[in-house]
Design an enzyme around this catalytic site. Structure first.
Site, short mmCIF file in Angstrom:
data_model
loop_
_atom_site.label_atom_id
_atom_site.label_comp_id
_atom_site.label_asym_id
_atom_site.label_seq_id
_atom_site.Cartn_x
_atom_site.Cartn_y
_atom_site.Cartn_z
N ARG A 535 0.97 -1.34 -0.07
CA ARG A 535 -0.15 0.03 0.06
C ARG A 535 0.89 1.17 0.00
NH1 ARG A 535 -4.27 3.39 -0.95
NH2 ARG A 535 -5.11 4.56 0.80
N HIS A 714 -8.16 -5.78 6.16
CA HIS A 714 -6.69 -5.89 5.64
C HIS A 714 -6.44 -7.31 5.19
CE1 HIS A 714 -6.33 -1.55 7.09
NE2 HIS A 714 -5.91 -1.39 6.04
#
Length: 780
Positions: A535, A714
């Site tokens: 990310r 996540h």
């Protein structure tokens, strides 16, 4: 004259074009194998070492590279993977690595890697993730208990040292220090983490010996906890720890950063290490004490180039610090950035679309390497015509920025000056507002909602890219985004969620999106910075005073509300988070910039209410991230941060419900400040800690409503209805049911629609089941 050496503490991992990000994601999707991923990673490391050498640095730094996170690297390096993962030792290295990072064995996501038959890692929840000190980088939290053992697993790091030496580089290896490693972990059975130090030190000592044998000339050991207010037991542990490590014979550079050493200064100077690195950007005041206490035979490494911000260095100011140090410290003097360059973008080379005036004020990682070598040349008097020209260019850029009319807007200063007491307060107290909101919204017990974003599909990204390239006009782009918004609304209605969101299809990033529409911001094309794993974020650059020239979200939210009779939540990013997740101007106090942003967000909140939006969420996930590392400075920061939030929310009527969201941080020690935000509803991340973070809210008797995250967005694992119910029952033990909301941990931008719908269906079913149960209990 002092011997001068140049080095860095760490370098960005992702690559100039985010090569690591894309390679990781291909691997996770099963499009490449482990060999391809390792080969790409090796190539990146070699290029980054060569960049350091080509810039003129004397040492290259090895060990700062990570496929996911450097703390996770140390969990494997030190052989202390949590027993709950059930690793047998027969698994593939990468399978173990990504199981801990992502909460699922890599084979379960069809990564294509091979495992020994019968030895596949079992599914387990990922390691908890939280912020790395006061940065927006997230690290994976080590887990300790009474049975934790440490066993050296150093081949990956040693191979990288050999790799660098084979390329002809002088190597400085970097490690996270043993005390910081233990401090940053968690004990889930009450074991004193410091009690594990005697088990850990032999592993570190062995590792240092092996690094020395492999030809690492120096070992940089990072102990950033020296910038914290440490208990005496931890502070005193440094002496015996570094006496033990010094027996390895390795030359140790003890590195601190992010904060002043304060009462740990004498300890840091007198430890039996060959050198000390200090952050002379954030803690320049430490230099006086360090020059008094650091023995002459030790190396002093001064971090005079800002490793956390993007502005060009004022070389004259940095040189003055270096001269001051050189005059008093008779030992070796090293020049470095303040901290790892992990926290800044890679290079300005690809920023052709950035405004030339602003671009000339900036320095990214590659440019900062050159600043370090310029400082060495100046300090040593080796000023060639080429070097003199570069120095003159640097000075001209610094002067131009200070005098630019683009930096200051008189109308912004006038608005802040006109603020009066009460501007940061709602008209009614919480109980009065709660009554008005319940009458208006008519929500059920345990209302369900999401945090804001829905999957950013390939179609969404393609439409946005086409619009930016000019291949799709504004009408076509609006139609494409409205189609995605309607899809999100219809899916939420089908799932029977109570408070909807429009899904944020039009948003590239929760901060960049707003920065693009506010004055005072600049934007890069490739200014990516790692947040966690693969990310990356592209922080805006706040170069001047901030104001809102026009509404930013009203059109999209009004359209979404027109599609449904259910409450539609307006989604905004709060002033503290916009500040924290941007590169902030350094020519005025951060609190002043934050208040400017708060007034801009307030204008948007008021316009959303006028458009008929009755629920407005102002996200502040970075509130704790901005907390100073020294407690003495906490209250001043918290007073300013909470005031900024209240300014942003203070312009609406009692019946308008204000939400906020926070995630992946420890909140229990700032609960009074969180309560001082006076948001009607707060949603927080709690699933990875199994509601542990929520317990503090219960003990504090948090007065307003709260939505603890009931599943981890996540991880690709889809929670069962039973798992969600279990977490909700835990939440009900500490939060009054009438104050409890049901929601995921965070936004769903990075997930796919299939897993999103499955997870949300289980979440809604769990809430409904508990409602029935509660109603039956009440009837009985």
């Amino acid at each position: 004259m002092n011997t001068t050496t140049t080095h860095i503490l760490g370098f960005p991992r992702m690559g100039e074009h985010r090569e690591l990000k894309f390679a990781l994601e291909k691997y996770w999707r099963g499009e490449t194998d482990a060999a391809a991923l390792e080969s790409m990673a090796s190539g990146l490391r070699k290029r980054h070492w060569q960049l350091q050498r080509d810039a003129g640095l004397d040492l290259v730094t090895v060990g700062d590279f990570a496929l996911y996170d450097h703390v996770l690297n140390h969990i494997e390096l030190l052989g202390c993977e949590p027993a709950r993962f059930g690793f047998t030792g027969q698994e593939d290295d990468l399978a173990r690595h990504f199981t801990m990072a992502r909460g699922v064995a890599s084979e379960d996501t069809h990564c294509g890697c091979s495992h020994a038959a019968g030895h596949s890692p079992k599914k387990a929840a990922a390691l908890e993730m939280t912020k790395w000190f006061d940065t927006n980088y997230h690290y994976l939290v080590p887990e300790f208990d009474a049975q934790t053992v440490f066993q050296l697993n150093a081949e990956r790091l040693l191979a990288q040292v050999r790799e660098a030496r084979a390329a002809g580089h002088q190597v400085k290896a970097v490690l996270l220090g043993p005390l910081s490693f233990l401090w940053l972990g968690k004990s889930h059975d009450g074991t004193d983490r410091l009690s594990l130090l005697p088990r850990l030190l032999p592993v570190y000592t062995d590792l240092l010996g092996r690094l020395r044998a492999e030809g690492a000339e120096w070992v940089q050991i990072d102990e950033p906890i020296l910038g914290l207010d440490l208990p005496d037991t931890w502070r005193h542990a440094f002496d015996s720890t570094y006496w033990r490590l010094n027996q390895s014979g390795a030359r140790i550079l003890l590195a601190t950063y992010f904060s002043t050493l304060g009462d740990n200064l004498r300890t840091a100077c007198q430890l039996p290490c060959a050198g000390l690195h200090i952050d002379a950007v954030r803690a320049a005041e430490d230099l006086v004490g360090v020059l008094d206490w650091l023995p002459a035979h030790k190396v002093l490494s001064l971090g005079v180039v800002d490793g956390r911000n993007v502005w060009r260095s004022d070389l004259d100011k940095a040189l003055a610090l270096l001269h001051r140090a050189a005059e008093k410290h008779r030992g070796e003097l090293w020049i470095a950035p303040s901290c790892s360059l992990l926290h800044v973008p890679f290079s300005l080379a690809g920023e052709s679309r950035l405004d030339p005036e602003v671009r000339d004020w900036l320095a990214f990682a590659c440019e900062k390497l050159k600043e370090i070598t310029l400082l060495k040349a100046q300090l040593g008097g080796e000023i060639s015509p080429a070097v003199q020209w570069q120095i003159s260019q640097q000075r001209a850029a610094i002067h131009a920025r200070r005098s630019s009319i683009r930096v200051h807007r008189p109308q912004v200063a006038q608005r802040l000056a006109a603020s009066v007491p009460g501007d940061d307060r709602r008209a009614g107290d919480f109980l009065k507002r709660q009554q008005a909101q319940r009458a208006h919204l008519q929500l059920p017990l345990l209302p369900t909602t999401t945090i804001g974003s829905f999957p950013q599909t390939a179609d969404i990204r393609a439409a946005r890219a086409a619009f930016k390239r000019g291949e799709l006009d504004a009408t076509g782009y609006r139609a494409a985004m409205q189609k995605e918004i309607e899809l999100a609304v219809r899916k939420q209605e089908a799932l029977d969620i109570d408070v909807l969101v429009h899904g944020e299809a039009e948003r590239n990033d929760m901060v960049e999106y707003f920065g693009e529409q506010l004055e005072g911001f600049s934007f890069t094309s490739n200014g990516w910075v790692q947040s966690y794993g693969s990310r990356c974020v592209k922080p805006p650059i706040i170069h001047g005073d901030v104001q809102r020239p026009a509404p930013m979200t009203v059109e999209w939210t009004r359209y979404a509300q027109s599609l449904t009779n259910r409450p539609m939540k307006g989604m905004l990013t709060g002033p503290v988070t916009i500040l924290q997740w941007s590169f902030v101007r350094d020519d005025q106090p951060r609190a002043l910039t934050c208040e400017q942003i708060a007034w801009a967000i307030r204008d948007e909140v008021v316009d959303l209410e006028k458009a008929g939006i009755a629920v407005i969420q102002i996200d502040e996930p970075a509130l704790r991230e901005g907390l100073p590392l020294r407690r003495a400075a906490w209250q001043s920061y918290l007073d300013g941060a909470t005031r900024a939030f209240r300014i942003s929310a203070g312009g609406v009527q009692d019946a308008t419900q204000i939400h906020t969201h926070m995630c992946y941080a420890e909140f229990n020690d700032i609960l009074p400040a969180i309560a001082a935000l006076d948001a009607d509803v707060i949603t927080i991340e709690t699933s990875r800690s199994a509601m542990e973070l929520l317990r503090g809210f219960g003990e504090f008797r948090y007065p307003n409503e709260i939505g603890p995250g009931v599943y981890d967005i996540h991880s690709p694992n889809v929670p069962t209805q039973q798992a969600v119910e279990k977490l909700l029952r835990k939440a009900m033990e500490v939060v009054p049911v009438a104050h409890l909301w049901v929601n995921p941990d965070c936004g769903l931008k990075t997930r796919g629609w299939a897993e999103t719908e499955a997870a949300l269906a289980h979440m809604v079913a769990a809430a409904k089941a508990l409602r029935v149960e509660l109603q039956e209990e009440q009837a009985a």
